[in-house]
Design an enzyme around this catalytic site. Structure first.
Site, PDB file in Angstrom:
ATOM      1  N   ASN A  13       0.874  -1.177   0.000  1.00 52.45           N
ATOM      2  CA  ASN A  13       0.000   0.000   0.000  1.00 52.45           C
ATOM      3  C   ASN A  13       0.909   1.225   0.000  1.00 52.45           C
ATOM      4  O   ASN A  13       1.450   1.600   1.035  1.00 52.45           O
ATOM      5  CB  ASN A  13      -0.895  -0.015   1.243  1.00 52.45           C
ATOM      6  CG  ASN A  13      -1.771   1.219   1.328  1.00 52.45           C
ATOM      7  OD1 ASN A  13      -1.859   1.994   0.377  1.00 52.45           O
ATOM      8  ND2 ASN A  13      -2.422   1.409   2.461  1.00 52.45           N
ATOM      9  N   TRP A  14       1.048   1.828  -1.192  1.00 50.56           N
ATOM     10  CA  TRP A  14       1.966   2.974  -1.289  1.00 50.56           C
ATOM     11  C   TRP A  14       1.367   4.247  -0.688  1.00 50.56           C
ATOM     12  O   TRP A  14       2.047   5.251  -0.560  1.00 50.56           O
ATOM     13  CB  TRP A  14       2.311   3.245  -2.757  1.00 50.56           C
ATOM     14  CG  TRP A  14       3.258   2.259  -3.369  1.00 50.56           C
ATOM     15  CD1 TRP A  14       3.870   1.206  -2.758  1.00 50.56           C
ATOM     16  CD2 TRP A  14       3.706   2.244  -4.731  1.00 50.56           C
ATOM     17  NE1 TRP A  14       4.667   0.541  -3.652  1.00 50.56           N
ATOM     18  CE2 TRP A  14       4.590   1.154  -4.876  1.00 50.56           C
ATOM     19  CE3 TRP A  14       3.451   3.039  -5.845  1.00 50.56           C
ATOM     20  CZ2 TRP A  14       5.215   0.840  -6.086  1.00 50.56           C
ATOM     21  CZ3 TRP A  14       4.070   2.736  -7.056  1.00 50.56           C
ATOM     22  CH2 TRP A  14       4.944   1.651  -7.166  1.00 50.56           C
ATOM     23  N   LYS A  15       0.076   4.212  -0.406  1.00 48.76           N
ATOM     24  CA  LYS A  15      -0.610   5.409   0.114  1.00 48.76           C
ATOM     25  C   LYS A  15      -0.342   6.606  -0.810  1.00 48.76           C
ATOM     26  O   LYS A  15      -0.289   6.427  -2.015  1.00 48.76           O
ATOM     27  CB  LYS A  15      -0.178   5.683   1.556  1.00 48.76           C
ATOM     28  CG  LYS A  15      -0.276   4.440   2.431  1.00 48.76           C
ATOM     29  CD  LYS A  15      -0.173   4.737   3.895  1.00 48.76           C
ATOM     30  CE  LYS A  15      -0.106   3.429   4.658  1.00 48.76           C
ATOM     31  NZ  LYS A  15      -0.306   3.588   6.081  1.00 48.76           N
ATOM     32  N   HIS A 104      -9.969   0.803   4.330  1.00 46.38           N
ATOM     33  CA  HIS A 104      -8.696   1.052   5.034  1.00 46.38           C
ATOM     34  C   HIS A 104      -8.963   2.022   6.191  1.00 46.38           C
ATOM     35  O   HIS A 104      -9.772   2.944   6.063  1.00 46.38           O
ATOM     36  CB  HIS A 104      -7.660   1.623   4.067  1.00 46.38           C
ATOM     37  CG  HIS A 104      -6.287   1.649   4.671  1.00 46.38           C
ATOM     38  ND1 HIS A 104      -5.891   2.630   5.560  1.00 46.38           N
ATOM     39  CD2 HIS A 104      -5.238   0.803   4.550  1.00 46.38           C
ATOM     40  CE1 HIS A 104      -4.649   2.377   5.950  1.00 46.38           C
ATOM     41  NE2 HIS A 104      -4.229   1.277   5.362  1.00 46.38           N
ATOM     42  N   GLU A 106      -7.407   4.442   7.307  1.00 48.16           N
ATOM     43  CA  GLU A 106      -7.169   5.866   7.014  1.00 48.16           C
ATOM     44  C   GLU A 106      -8.367   6.470   6.284  1.00 48.16           C
ATOM     45  O   GLU A 106      -8.623   7.673   6.395  1.00 48.16           O
ATOM     46  CB  GLU A 106      -5.854   6.031   6.238  1.00 48.16           C
ATOM     47  CG  GLU A 106      -4.673   5.814   7.170  1.00 48.16           C
ATOM     48  CD  GLU A 106      -3.377   5.390   6.509  1.00 48.16           C
ATOM     49  OE1 GLU A 106      -3.280   5.455   5.269  1.00 48.16           O
ATOM     50  OE2 GLU A 106      -2.463   4.973   7.240  1.00 48.16           O
ATOM     51  N   GLU A 173      -5.899  -5.222  10.258  1.00 52.39           N
ATOM     52  CA  GLU A 173      -4.955  -4.127  10.464  1.00 52.39           C
ATOM     53  C   GLU A 173      -5.309  -3.385  11.753  1.00 52.39           C
ATOM     54  O   GLU A 173      -6.116  -2.437  11.724  1.00 52.39           O
ATOM     55  CB  GLU A 173      -5.015  -3.159   9.285  1.00 52.39           C
ATOM     56  CG  GLU A 173      -4.606  -3.774   7.965  1.00 52.39           C
ATOM     57  CD  GLU A 173      -3.972  -2.731   7.054  1.00 52.39           C
ATOM     58  OE1 GLU A 173      -2.807  -2.918   6.687  1.00 52.39           O
ATOM     59  OE2 GLU A 173      -4.619  -1.736   6.750  1.00 52.39           O
ATOM     60  N   GLY A 179       1.654   2.215  10.868  1.00 50.59           N
ATOM     61  CA  GLY A 179       2.564   3.348  10.769  1.00 50.59           C
ATOM     62  C   GLY A 179       3.181   3.750  12.094  1.00 50.59           C
ATOM     63  O   GLY A 179       3.765   4.830  12.208  1.00 50.59           O
ATOM     64  N   SER A 219       2.846  -2.120  10.502  1.00 48.18           N
ATOM     65  CA  SER A 219       4.285  -2.060  10.789  1.00 48.18           C
ATOM     66  C   SER A 219       5.013  -3.375  10.482  1.00 48.18           C
ATOM     67  O   SER A 219       5.901  -3.790  11.245  1.00 48.18           O
ATOM     68  CB  SER A 219       4.521  -1.614  12.235  1.00 48.18           C
ATOM     69  OG  SER A 219       3.975  -0.317  12.444  1.00 48.18           O
ATOM     70  N   GLY A 240       2.558  -1.094   4.430  1.00 49.67           N
ATOM     71  CA  GLY A 240       2.581   0.321   4.113  1.00 49.67           C
ATOM     72  C   GLY A 240       4.004   0.825   3.986  1.00 49.67           C
ATOM     73  O   GLY A 240       4.669   0.649   2.964  1.00 49.67           O
ATOM     74  N   GLY A 241       4.513   1.420   5.067  1.00 52.74           N
ATOM     75  CA  GLY A 241       5.822   2.086   5.045  1.00 52.74           C
ATOM     76  C   GLY A 241       6.937   1.271   4.416  1.00 52.74           C
ATOM     77  O   GLY A 241       7.665   1.764   3.534  1.00 52.74           O
TER      78      GLY A 241
HETATM   79  C1  PEP Z   1      -1.223   0.160   5.974  1.00 50.42           C
HETATM   80  O1  PEP Z   1      -1.410   1.356   5.902  1.00 50.42           O
HETATM   81  O2  PEP Z   1      -2.001  -0.620   5.401  1.00 50.42           O
HETATM   82  C2  PEP Z   1      -0.089  -0.310   6.754  1.00 50.42           C
HETATM   83  C3  PEP Z   1      -0.101  -1.541   7.163  1.00 50.42           C
HETATM   84  O3  PEP Z   1       0.901   0.590   7.015  1.00 50.42           O
HETATM   85  P1  PEP Z   1       2.301   0.298   7.781  1.00 50.42           P
HETATM   86  O4  PEP Z   1       2.873  -0.969   7.208  1.00 50.42           O
HETATM   87  O5  PEP Z   1       3.148   1.483   7.478  1.00 50.42           O
HETATM   88  O6  PEP Z   1       1.984   0.142   9.220  1.00 50.42           O
END
Ligand code: PEP
Length: 257
Positions: A13-15, A104, A106, A173, A179, A219, A240-241
């Site tokens: 997930n590049w956001k 999601h 967010e 999640e 994050g 994370s 994500g990150g």
């Molecule tokens: C996400 O936003 O779906 C996610 C899992 O982010 P991160 O890996 O940065 O926690």
């Protein structure tokens, strides 16, 4: 629940990150790395990239004729109309997407998306057939501390499935892990995944529940991926990150076998 091992599904997930040139270079690195890992038999995973909307054409072009799939980060439940800033299931499919994220955290938090609204999005993706929804659920820290994790997960899951989805995948999640650098322990994640699979069994039957990929997100890094994927109900990751660096994302894919 015992089941044959499900093929791992690893999603990036590049956001709201990267520009066209970065995205193209990333995809070339990913293709190269995956080809090498697949050739040695090191990896047999489904891989999906969720770029932001303007990057979808670049990613689809760079990944053409590869096994890597592309997904949209969101969609509107309706097919067309006066919805400035939104995209429809057909537009995503037309751009080369085979997946779409629904619900999601967010989107739920920053855009006030309700459980019912997420259900409409899932139904819209399912109607389109070419698009599989990756449904995201997860509790906040306060909900966990109040002992409401399972109640929240069940509520989000049932609302998402209310429209009768076709094939779908689920991502657990926990909001407190997204994050933050604070990953759920393998035991905490497995407990939530097992609960979700049991609820899917009750709603859709054992055959469907045994086949649904349930991904963990929050994370995930190359350092914690192996212990998480070793759990019986964790079938992959939504990253994500760490997915913004192709080498880290490749390392997570390699951990998943
Ligand atoms: C996400 O936003 O779906 C996610 C899992 O982010 P991160 O890996 O940065 O926690």
């Amino acid at each position: 629940m015992s089941a044959e091992r499900r093929r791992p599904l690893i999603a990036a997930n590049w956001k709201m990150n990267l520009l066209k040139a970065d995205a193209a270079e990333y995809c070339r690195d990913l293709r190269r790395g995956l080809a090498a890992a697949t050739a040695t038999g090191e990896v047999d995973a489904r891989v999906v990239i969720f770029p932001s909307f303007p990057l979808i054409p670049v990613v689809a072009r760079e990944l053409v004729d590869s096994e890597v799939e592309v997904g949209g980060q969101d969609l509107h439940p309706e097919e067309r109309g006066a919805h400035t800033g939104d995209v429809s299931a057909s537009q995503l499919a037309d751009a080369g997407c085979t997946w779409v994220l629904c619900g999601h955290s967010e989107r739920r938090q920053n855009h006030g998306e309700s459980d019912e609204w997420v259900g409409l999005k899932v139904a819209a993706a399912a109607r389109h057939r070419q698009l599989s929804p990756l449904i995201c659920v997860g509790e906040t820290r306060a909900e966990r501390q109040e002992g409401r994790t399972f109640e929240v997960l069940a509520r989000q899951l049932l609302a998402a499935l209310a429209g009768g989805p076709g094939p779908f995948a689920l991502a657990y999640e926990p909001v407190w892990a997204i994050g933050t650098g604070e990953t759920a322990t393998p035991e905490i994640a497995q407990e939530a995944h097992r609960f979700l699979r049991q609820r899917i069994t009750e709603e859709l039957g054992e055959v469907t529940a045994a086949a649904v990929p349930i991904l963990y997100g929050g994370s995930v890094t190359p350092d914690n991926a192996a212990s998480l994927i070793a759990q019986p109900d964790i079938d992959g990751f939504l990253v994500g990150g760490a997915s913004l660096d192709p080498q880290k994302f490749l390392a997570i894919i390699r951990c998943s076998g």
